[in-house]
Design an enzyme around this catalytic site. Structure first.
Site, PDB file in Angstrom:
ATOM      1  N   ARG A 174      36.019  72.214   4.984  1.00  0.00           N
ATOM      2  CA  ARG A 174      36.858  71.009   5.007  1.00  0.00           C
ATOM      3  C   ARG A 174      38.225  71.252   5.650  1.00  0.00           C
ATOM      4  O   ARG A 174      38.882  70.305   6.064  1.00  0.00           O
ATOM      5  CB  ARG A 174      36.948  70.399   3.619  1.00  0.00           C
ATOM      6  CG  ARG A 174      35.606  69.742   3.231  1.00  0.00           C
ATOM      7  CD  ARG A 174      35.622  69.122   1.857  1.00  0.00           C
ATOM      8  NE  ARG A 174      35.872  70.068   0.794  1.00  0.00           N
ATOM      9  CZ  ARG A 174      34.941  70.784   0.165  1.00  0.00           C
ATOM     10  NH1 ARG A 174      33.687  70.681   0.516  1.00  0.00           N
ATOM     11  NH2 ARG A 174      35.275  71.606  -0.803  1.00  0.00           N
ATOM     12  N   GLU A 180      35.690  79.908  -8.577  1.00  0.00           N
ATOM     13  CA  GLU A 180      35.247  79.307  -9.833  1.00  0.00           C
ATOM     14  C   GLU A 180      33.793  79.627 -10.158  1.00  0.00           C
ATOM     15  O   GLU A 180      33.426  79.776 -11.304  1.00  0.00           O
ATOM     16  CB  GLU A 180      35.416  77.775  -9.800  1.00  0.00           C
ATOM     17  CG  GLU A 180      36.843  77.307  -9.650  1.00  0.00           C
ATOM     18  CD  GLU A 180      37.275  77.189  -8.200  1.00  0.00           C
ATOM     19  OE1 GLU A 180      36.466  76.808  -7.331  1.00  0.00           O
ATOM     20  OE2 GLU A 180      38.444  77.503  -7.914  1.00  0.00           O
TER      21      GLU A 180
END
Length: 179
Positions: free
Chosen positions: A64, A101
């Site tokens: 992104r 994460e």
């Protein structure tokens, strides 16, 4: 930063619960790019933040960071450099591994993409725990550039990712959430 533009941009971000795993509230920036006005406003806000900083290269993080990174580079009269996952860049690379994460990952940059005189803006879509951007920062720092700025479209403030960066590094985010 122009408050009304930022509020309109924030309202355009889609929240997707339990993606990619249960418990994650995913902030989907793709909805920001669907409207020409949002894209224009986001471009203006980002450009205004950095137009006086002497940026020579914008580094975008896969994937992104590849959306707004080249647009921002063009507006700042700078070059664009991609940071990618292993095996995606064709020439000699250096790499940095990091914990995120959901596990361990690695990113790479071409060895010859930056020079000591470069003033670099690293751009990505979202700051959560900061692992990916910290790895990018370390990678670029190893290349001996003059200065590094760090930028995100969105920051999840409660996760305190910005605390990972040295105090002398400017970390900016356009849209902030206190989740």
């Amino acid at each position: 930063m122009p408050h009304k533009k930022i509020e309109n941009l924030k309202a355009s971000v889609r929240n997707i619960p339990d993606f990619p795993i249960p418990g994650i509230q995913f902030k989907d920036v793709t909805t920001l790019f669907q409207s020409p006005q949002n894209l224009k406003d986001l471009t203006e806000v980002l450009t205004d933040l950095y137009k006086e900083k002497g940026i020579t290269k914008v580094v975008g993080i896969e994937s992104r960071g590849f959306i707004m990174g080249p647009i921002l580079a063009l507006n700042l009269d700078a070059g664009f450099i991609p940071i990618r996952k292993p095996g995606k860049l064709p020439a000699d690379t250096i790499e940095e591994s990091y914990e995120k994460e959901y596990g361990i990952d690695t990113i790479q940059i071409h060895k010859d993409s930056l020079e000591p005189d470069d003033i670099v803006l690293i751009h990505d879509d979202l700051l959560a725990t900061g692992g990916t951007m910290l790895a990018a920062y370390k990678l670029i720092k190893r290349m001996g550039v003059k200065k590094i700025y760090v930028n995100f479209i969105i920051e999840l403030e409660q996760l305190e990712g910005r605390k990972l960066f040295p105090k002398d590094v400017e970390v900016e985010a356009i849209i902030k959430y206190d989740i």
